[in-house]
Every structure is written in C-alpha cells, then in structure tokens.
Scaffold this active site. Structure first.
Site, PDB file in Angstrom:
ATOM      1  N   SER A   1       9.110 -15.282   0.394  1.00 25.73           N
ATOM      2  CA  SER A   1       9.408 -13.968  -0.208  1.00 25.73           C
ATOM      3  C   SER A   1      10.886 -13.850  -0.537  1.00 25.73           C
ATOM      4  O   SER A   1      11.271 -13.375  -1.619  1.00 25.73           O
ATOM      5  CB  SER A   1       9.074 -12.846   0.781  1.00 25.73           C
ATOM      6  OG  SER A   1       7.712 -12.666   0.888  1.00 25.73           O
TER       7      SER A   1
ATOM      8  N   ARG B   1      12.972 -13.744  -4.401  1.00 25.80           N
ATOM      9  CA  ARG B   1      13.922 -12.675  -4.740  1.00 25.80           C
ATOM     10  C   ARG B   1      15.305 -13.244  -5.024  1.00 25.80           C
ATOM     11  O   ARG B   1      15.992 -12.814  -5.958  1.00 25.80           O
ATOM     12  CB  ARG B   1      13.949 -11.648  -3.598  1.00 25.80           C
ATOM     13  CG  ARG B   1      12.652 -10.813  -3.563  1.00 25.80           C
ATOM     14  CD  ARG B   1      12.392 -10.193  -2.231  1.00 25.80           C
ATOM     15  NE  ARG B   1      11.278  -9.244  -2.241  1.00 25.80           N
ATOM     16  CZ  ARG B   1       9.983  -9.567  -2.143  1.00 25.80           C
ATOM     17  NH1 ARG B   1       9.629 -10.841  -2.038  1.00 25.80           N
ATOM     18  NH2 ARG B   1       9.050  -8.637  -2.165  1.00 25.80           N
TER      19      ARG B   1
ATOM     20  N   ARG C   1      -7.002 -11.479  -9.482  1.00 27.75           N
ATOM     21  CA  ARG C   1      -6.384 -10.461  -8.622  1.00 27.75           C
ATOM     22  C   ARG C   1      -5.989  -9.200  -9.405  1.00 27.75           C
ATOM     23  O   ARG C   1      -5.708  -9.266 -10.604  1.00 27.75           O
ATOM     24  CB  ARG C   1      -5.175 -11.074  -7.894  1.00 27.75           C
ATOM     25  CG  ARG C   1      -5.633 -12.180  -6.950  1.00 27.75           C
ATOM     26  CD  ARG C   1      -4.490 -12.857  -6.242  1.00 27.75           C
ATOM     27  NE  ARG C   1      -3.802 -11.955  -5.332  1.00 27.75           N
ATOM     28  CZ  ARG C   1      -2.720 -12.295  -4.644  1.00 27.75           C
ATOM     29  NH1 ARG C   1      -2.208 -13.507  -4.779  1.00 27.75           N
ATOM     30  NH2 ARG C   1      -2.164 -11.438  -3.832  1.00 27.75           N
TER      31      ARG C   1
ATOM     32  N   SER D   1       2.787  -1.856  -0.107  1.00 27.00           N
ATOM     33  CA  SER D   1       2.838  -3.164  -0.746  1.00 27.00           C
ATOM     34  C   SER D   1       4.253  -3.446  -1.225  1.00 27.00           C
ATOM     35  O   SER D   1       4.800  -2.703  -2.043  1.00 27.00           O
ATOM     36  CB  SER D   1       1.875  -3.205  -1.939  1.00 27.00           C
ATOM     37  OG  SER D   1       2.239  -4.271  -2.799  1.00 27.00           O
TER      38      SER D   1
ATOM     39  N   GLN E   1       5.093  -5.869  -3.052  1.00 27.91           N
ATOM     40  CA  GLN E   1       5.066  -6.312  -4.450  1.00 27.91           C
ATOM     41  C   GLN E   1       5.112  -5.107  -5.388  1.00 27.91           C
ATOM     42  O   GLN E   1       5.860  -5.105  -6.372  1.00 27.91           O
ATOM     43  CB  GLN E   1       3.822  -7.168  -4.703  1.00 27.91           C
ATOM     44  CG  GLN E   1       3.870  -8.481  -3.923  1.00 27.91           C
ATOM     45  CD  GLN E   1       2.650  -9.356  -4.120  1.00 27.91           C
ATOM     46  OE1 GLN E   1       1.667  -8.937  -4.730  1.00 27.91           O
ATOM     47  NE2 GLN E   1       2.699 -10.567  -3.603  1.00 27.91           N
TER      48      GLN E   1
ATOM     49  N   ASP F   1       0.071 -11.334   5.810  1.00 34.66           N
ATOM     50  CA  ASP F   1      -0.320 -12.718   5.513  1.00 34.66           C
ATOM     51  C   ASP F   1      -0.741 -13.486   6.766  1.00 34.66           C
ATOM     52  O   ASP F   1      -1.171 -14.638   6.671  1.00 34.66           O
ATOM     53  CB  ASP F   1       0.837 -13.455   4.829  1.00 34.66           C
ATOM     54  CG  ASP F   1       1.135 -12.865   3.456  1.00 34.66           C
ATOM     55  OD1 ASP F   1       0.215 -12.273   2.859  1.00 34.66           O
ATOM     56  OD2 ASP F   1       2.282 -12.974   2.997  1.00 34.66           O
TER      57      ASP F   1
ATOM     58  N   ARG G   1      -9.892 -13.232   1.891  1.00 35.53           N
ATOM     59  CA  ARG G   1      -9.548 -13.849   3.182  1.00 35.53           C
ATOM     60  C   ARG G   1     -10.427 -13.366   4.333  1.00 35.53           C
ATOM     61  O   ARG G   1     -10.596 -14.098   5.314  1.00 35.53           O
ATOM     62  CB  ARG G   1      -8.061 -13.620   3.502  1.00 35.53           C
ATOM     63  CG  ARG G   1      -7.179 -14.492   2.626  1.00 35.53           C
ATOM     64  CD  ARG G   1      -5.720 -14.379   2.962  1.00 35.53           C
ATOM     65  NE  ARG G   1      -4.978 -15.406   2.236  1.00 35.53           N
ATOM     66  CZ  ARG G   1      -3.672 -15.371   1.997  1.00 35.53           C
ATOM     67  NH1 ARG G   1      -2.954 -14.355   2.420  1.00 35.53           N
ATOM     68  NH2 ARG G   1      -3.094 -16.355   1.351  1.00 35.53           N
TER      69      ARG G   1
HETATM   70  C1  S3P Z   1       4.787 -10.332  -0.638  1.00 34.03           C
HETATM   71  C2  S3P Z   1       4.129  -9.186  -0.310  1.00 34.03           C
HETATM   72  C3  S3P Z   1       2.784  -9.153   0.267  1.00 34.03           C
HETATM   73  C4  S3P Z   1       2.347 -10.518   0.765  1.00 34.03           C
HETATM   74  C5  S3P Z   1       2.702 -11.598  -0.192  1.00 34.03           C
HETATM   75  C6  S3P Z   1       4.195 -11.659  -0.401  1.00 34.03           C
HETATM   76  C7  S3P Z   1       6.147 -10.254  -1.212  1.00 34.03           C
HETATM   77  O1  S3P Z   1       1.872  -8.719  -0.723  1.00 34.03           O
HETATM   78  O2  S3P Z   1       0.968 -10.516   1.018  1.00 34.03           O
HETATM   79  O3  S3P Z   1       2.254 -12.856   0.282  1.00 34.03           O
HETATM   80  O4  S3P Z   1       6.875 -11.259  -1.201  1.00 34.03           O
HETATM   81  O5  S3P Z   1       6.512  -9.165  -1.663  1.00 34.03           O
HETATM   82  P1  S3P Z   1       1.596  -7.152  -0.969  1.00 34.03           P
HETATM   83  O6  S3P Z   1       2.866  -6.558  -1.371  1.00 34.03           O
HETATM   84  O7  S3P Z   1       0.604  -7.095  -2.091  1.00 34.03           O
HETATM   85  O8  S3P Z   1       1.034  -6.628   0.305  1.00 34.03           O
END
Ligand code: S3P
Length: 470
Positions: A24, A28, A146, A187, A189, A341, A372
């Site tokens: 992650s 970034r 997705r 989330s 993301q 995760d 999952r």
């Molecule tokens: C992540 C956020 C998570 C995680 C993903 C990595 C990120 O997803 O499951 O593997 O790096 O921002 P979500 O934001 O959809 O929960």
C-alpha cells in the site's frame, strides 16, 4: 508456474526473515512522488507485480521512474515489461521518481493496465479525475469483476465522467469541485481516490467514512506538505478535509517498512507450527493495519514487539512469535477494517484453535481478488474443518488437533486424482499463501500451483519458508 517446498523433518519454523516492502505504501510513494517538485528516492526490499503495475502506469503518464533493482526484482520487472532499471548486487531496491507536479502528467498512448491491482486502479482514477484528458483503464479478469461504483460515484459528483463502473472504462477528467461525501464503507481506496481528486478540485473536499481505514495516503501527503485535516467523528467514524493543492509538494525520501499483511502469514504459521520461533524484522506497525495482531493476542498467541521506532511517519517494529495454543475468537466489523486483507489467514488460525470462532462484518471480502469467504471456506473444508459460510462471515469449528486428524483421515497419496479444488485455481495471492500455510503443516510441505499469483504481493514467500524451515 509452480513452486514447492517441503520440510525435511517435522514442520517447524525457526529464524529471522524480512518481508517485502509494504504494498500500500509503495503504490502511494510511486504515485505521490510523481506529484512532487523534484526527485523522490524510495528504498524497499522487494516489489510485487501490483507495485510494478503502478510504476508502469505512472511511466505511461509521462513520469520518469528509474533506479536500481535487486537481481530477482530486476527479472520480475523485465517480465512486467519494465525496462530501464539498473541491476544491483544489493538486496535493496532504490526507486528514483522524477516528479514535476500533477500538471505534468500527460495523456497516455495506450490503455492503462492495472493488472490485478485494485489499489492502482482506484487511486489512479482519483488522479485522472482532475486531468484534462481522457484515459482508458483496464485490468485482469479478477479486477474486471470487481466493483468500481464506489469510486465512480463520488468522482462523478466532483465533475469527472466515466464510461462505465466496471473495468475497462474511460475516465474523462477536468474541472473538479469539492464535495462533502459520506462513504457507506470504510475503504482506504475510496478515501484515497476522493482525496487525490480533492487536491485538484476547486474548494474543500470532505470525506467521511464509518470507521477509520488505513491512513497511509493522509500520512504521506501531509508529510509532503498537502493541506489535509483528519478528525475523529461521531460513533467511531472518521473525517478527512482536503484543501486544493496550490503549491508544489516536497519530494519523498523514504525506506518502505515491511508489509504487515505479508508478515501476517508468518505470525500465524509461527503460532500454529509446533516448536516454532520466528523474528520478522522491520515491519510496518501502523495502528490502522494491525488488527490481526490484536485478534491473535485475544486467541492467546505468544508474540512480542521489539525495537519500536518511527520512520517516514510510519511506526516500524520487529515482531517475534513463538508457537502457542490458540483459542477460538469472535472477529467483528471493528476488527475487520483493521485486518481487511488478513481475514483469510486469521480464518486459518481459527481452524487450528480450540473452540468455535465467529467472523462477522466481513462482506467486503466477497469482492476482493476473489470471493475470499467462499475460497477460504473451501480451503478449510478440504482439510476436514467444519465451516459455515454466512453472507458476511464464517463460523469455524476449530481444533488444535486438526493436523493429527487430517493425517489420520487424509486421502491416500495414490488415491485417484480429484479435480483441482476451487481455492487452488482462484488466482488470489492471499488464498494461495493461506493454502501453503495449511498444507505445509498438515502435509509437511506445499505446492503453489500458481506461484505467479503469489508474486502479486510476496515474490519471496517460498524463500522465507526455505529460510525458516531449514
Ligand atoms: C488498500 C485498501 C484495502 C485493501 C487493499 C489495499 C489500499 O482495500 O484491501 O488490499 O492500499 O488502499 P479497501 O480500501 O477496498 O478496503
């Protein structure tokens, strides 16, 4: 591509390892480094295919990214079509990202292929939302299945337009306006996509999420000089206010900490493989990521935290685990956000714990790289565990004696081949590694049918077993 590992004696893990740099944070660092005015230098032990997809896309948008890669990472980068890196004999990789501000990004020639990486796709959509060109995003079969409405909705409200809400789609960016957006799910993301668009919008953008998800975006952008305010809000929710970025951001100089989500496999394996002691060095221990640690503690795991420090704004530690008897546990939505995760590998821990474990509030797991909840249930059933699948979780009848029970009832080695179980073919890196942990313990070794999938996040997973299982 297959990879295999077997123990020469009883399955036991002993020694020290490093895990790959946090996936992650690396995504970034590569993206945000491009928005800085100047060159960012990022050091990391290892890059998986997901991070390589982000590098490829940033290059397609015109960002110069070079540096040195270790021999194994150099080979992986070449496989992913990334030329131009120097090969070094060192084990550390050094990425140089020559940032020239977000306005320097240009319309790409081809389609932007995010591969398996949801984070790449959702974050880059937030960046593209504010650019005055259109670009097409796609991904592999898993990513195309997705959901993206979660980001196309807020980004459309801000003024971007999308040709669909499943990949592939085109993003047409332009003049954005700040909004106040209340996300229905926690989330990182979604939050990051809105923040990245917010930096490019006119007026303030506010994002409220029901629980605080991982905060690497906020920490990194704040360290680079962006105006972001993070506040606790009522009932455990969290609120981020973003002001438009009217100045050049400072370049990054960072060593990426080890990925807690990769360390998680060895925290669980070290707990359930009898007679084990594992030390995992330089692991990121950001409190928005360490839900698995807290749950394992409730289960009775014997873990110690050493050498806590802060590096590049992130908490980093060495983690030690010794095998210990585990007990069943309840895992709720409050845990899930901090271990999003790690739920599959926690389910493995539950299967080897005495008592019934109940996982709830985990419906998001159905729309990850695979479903999952279904995959982990299939995997555990394959090893004789009684599992009930719920819409938002699992009920697992655990037993510390699972390994012996499996050995007594396992199909004979020469039994006619069964069709490959679904979990082996899921193409999901985390499910494949869960399978290896269970198989390694029950069968004294494992075969990764799809080792390429594991390279998504943890190319040196088998190497770590070789180090610890020698
Ligand atoms: C992540 C956020 C998570 C995680 C993903 C990595 C990120 O997803 O499951 O593997 O790096 O921002 P979500 O934001 O959809 O929960």
């Amino acid at each position: 591509m297959k990879q295999a590992f077997s123990f020469s004696g009883p399955p036991r893990l002993n020694g020290e390892i490093f895990v790959p740099g946090d996936k992650s944070i690396t995504h970034r660092a590569v993206m945000f480094g491009a928005f800085a005015g100047g060159t960012s230098c990022i050091e990391t032990s290892c890059l998986g295919r997901d991070n390589l997809a982000t590098i490829r896309i940033m290059r397609q948008l015109g960002v110069q990214i070079g540096g040195e890669l270790s021999a194994s990472m150099h080979a992986l980068a070449c496989e992913e079509g990334l030329a131009g890196f120097k090969k070094t004999t060192e084990s550390l990789c050094r990425l140089l990202i020559h940032g020239a501000g977000v306005d320097s990004l240009g319309k790409p020639d081809g389609v932007l292929d995010c591969g398996n990486s949801g984070t790449t796709a959702r974050l880059i959509a937030g960046v593209l939302a504010g650019r005055s060109f259109s670009a097409e995003l796609t991904g592999d079969d898993s990513l195309r299945r997705r959901p993206f409405l979660r980001i196309t909705e807020p980004l459309s409200l801000m003024g971007a337009s999308f040709s669909g809400d499943r990949l592939p789609f085109a993003v047409s960016g332009g003049e954005l306006r700040g909004i106040e957006y209340r996300s229905v799910r926690a989330s990182a993301q979604v939050k990051s996509a809105v923040i990245l668009a917010g930096l490019q919008a006119a007026g303030q953008t506010v994002l409220i999420e029901p629980r605080k998800s991982r905060d690497h975006t906020e920490l990194m952008l704040q360290a680079m000089g962006a105006a972001l305010v993070v506040e606790d809000a009522p009932e455990g929710s969290s609120r981020v206010t973003v002001s438009p970025c009217d100045h050049v951001l400072a370049p990054l100089e960072a060593k990426i900490p080890g990925d807690f989500s990769a360390a998680a496999f060895f925290l669980v394996a070290g707990s359930i493989y009898p007679g084990s002691r594992v030390l995992i060095r330089d692991v990121g221990f950001n409190p928005t990521r360490t839900g698995l640690f807290a749950v394992l503690q409730r289960m009775g795991a014997a873990m110690k935290v050493h050498n806590q420090r802060v590096s590049g704004g992130e908490v980093v530690v060495d983690l030690e685990v010794q095998s210990a008897p585990l007990r069943g546990v309840d895992i709720s939505a409050d845990d899930v956000v901090l271990a999003i995760d790690e739920i599959p590998i926690l389910a493995v821990a539950c299967a080897f714990a005495d008592g019934v474990s109940h996982i709830s509030g985990a419906e998001e797991l159905r729309v990850k790289e695979s479903d999952r909840l279904a995959m982990i249930a299939a995997l555990l059933r394959d090893f004789g565990v009684v599992v009930e699948e719920l819409s938002d979780g699992l009920i697992i009848n655990g037993s510390a004696g699972l390994r012996q029970r499996f050995a007594q009832h396992a199909p004979a080695q020469d039994a006619p081949a069964q069709s490959e179980p679904s979990w082996r073919l899921s193409g999901d890196h985390r499910i494949a590694m869960c399978g290896a942990v269970v198989e390694g313990l029950c069968r004294k070794g494992f075969v990764l049918e799809d080792a390429k999938a594991v390279e998504t996040s943890f190319p040196e997973f088998v190497k770590c077993f070789e180090t610890l299982g020698a």
